[in-house]
Motif scaffolding. Structure first.
Motif, PDB file in Angstrom:
ATOM      1  N   ILE A  49      21.377  78.181   6.512  1.00  0.00           N
ATOM      2  CA  ILE A  49      21.896  77.539   5.312  1.00  0.00           C
ATOM      3  C   ILE A  49      23.340  77.127   5.578  1.00  0.00           C
ATOM      4  N   ASP A  50      23.624  75.860   5.298  1.00  0.00           N
ATOM      5  CA  ASP A  50      24.978  75.301   5.451  1.00  0.00           C
ATOM      6  C   ASP A  50      25.558  75.508   6.847  1.00  0.00           C
ATOM      7  N   ASP A  51      24.731  75.500   7.851  1.00  0.00           N
ATOM      8  CA  ASP A  51      25.125  75.583   9.263  1.00  0.00           C
ATOM      9  C   ASP A  51      25.767  76.894   9.693  1.00  0.00           C
ATOM     10  N   ASN A  52      25.903  77.886   8.786  1.00  0.00           N
ATOM     11  CA  ASN A  52      26.516  79.129   9.257  1.00  0.00           C
ATOM     12  C   ASN A  52      25.981  80.397   8.587  1.00  0.00           C
ATOM     13  N   ILE A  53      24.989  80.282   7.739  1.00  0.00           N
ATOM     14  CA  ILE A  53      24.356  81.465   7.163  1.00  0.00           C
ATOM     15  C   ILE A  53      22.967  81.560   7.772  1.00  0.00           C
TER      16      ILE A  53
END
Length: 134
Positions: A49-53
Motif C-alpha cells: 500500500i502506497d509503495d511502503n506499507i
C-alpha cells in the motif's frame, strides 16, 4: 481442490483494494530484488500500500498459547527483508482467525527502532474495515 494460500491471499487483497480505494494498493509487487546486483531472488510481497506499507498473508494456524505462536522464523526474515527494501516503518503478517488466534496483537514486535512487525488476525467471516488501521 483449491490452494488455500492463494485463495486467502486473493480474498485479503480484494478486501484491501475495495476498502482502501483512496490509496494505491498493489498485489504481488515486483519492484525489488533481495540482491540489487543480481537478477535472482525477486521479492514479491502479497500486498503493498502506497509503495511502503507491506502486508503478507499466510494461511497457517497461529496459536497464541505458544511463545512462537507457530509463526515461522523464515516468515519473520521475509518480512524484515520486505521492510528494509520498501523503506517501511511497519510490516504486517496477516493470518486467518482461528480458535486460538481470534484478535490481532495489540503491540507490534520491533525488529529495530525503525521497523515494526504487526501480527494481524483476519476474520474471513466478519471482515470490517474498522479493524485495520494502516
Amino acid at each position: 481442490l483449491f490452494d488455500m494460500n492463494v485463495l486467502f491471499e486473493s480474498y485479503v487483497a480484494h478486501f484491501f483494494k475495495r476498502s482502501f480505494q483512496h490509496r494505491e494498493v498493489k498485489t504481488q509487487d515486483k519492484k525489488y530484488k533481495l540482491l540489487e546486483s543480481s537478477k535472482l531472488f525477486q521479492l514479491k510481497p502479497d500486498i503493498v500500500i502506497d509503495d511502503n506499507i507491506v502486508l503478507d498473508t499466510k494461511w497457517k494456524i497461529v496459536d497464541s498459547r505458544k511463545n512462537s505462536m507457530n509463526i515461522s522464523q523464515s516468515d519473520l526474515y521475509q518480512m524484515y527483508a520486505y521492510g528494509k527494501k520498501y523503506a517501511s516503518s511497519d510490516v504486517y503478517l496477516i493470518y486467518p482467525k482461528s480458535e486460538y488466534f481470534n484478535q490481532s496483537l495489540e503491540e507490534p514486535y520491533k525488529y529495530d527502532e525503525s521497523l515494526k512487525l504487526h501480527i494481524v488476525c483476519f476474520d474471513c467471516l466478519n471482515i470490517n474495515r474498522n479493524n485495520f488501521t494502516i
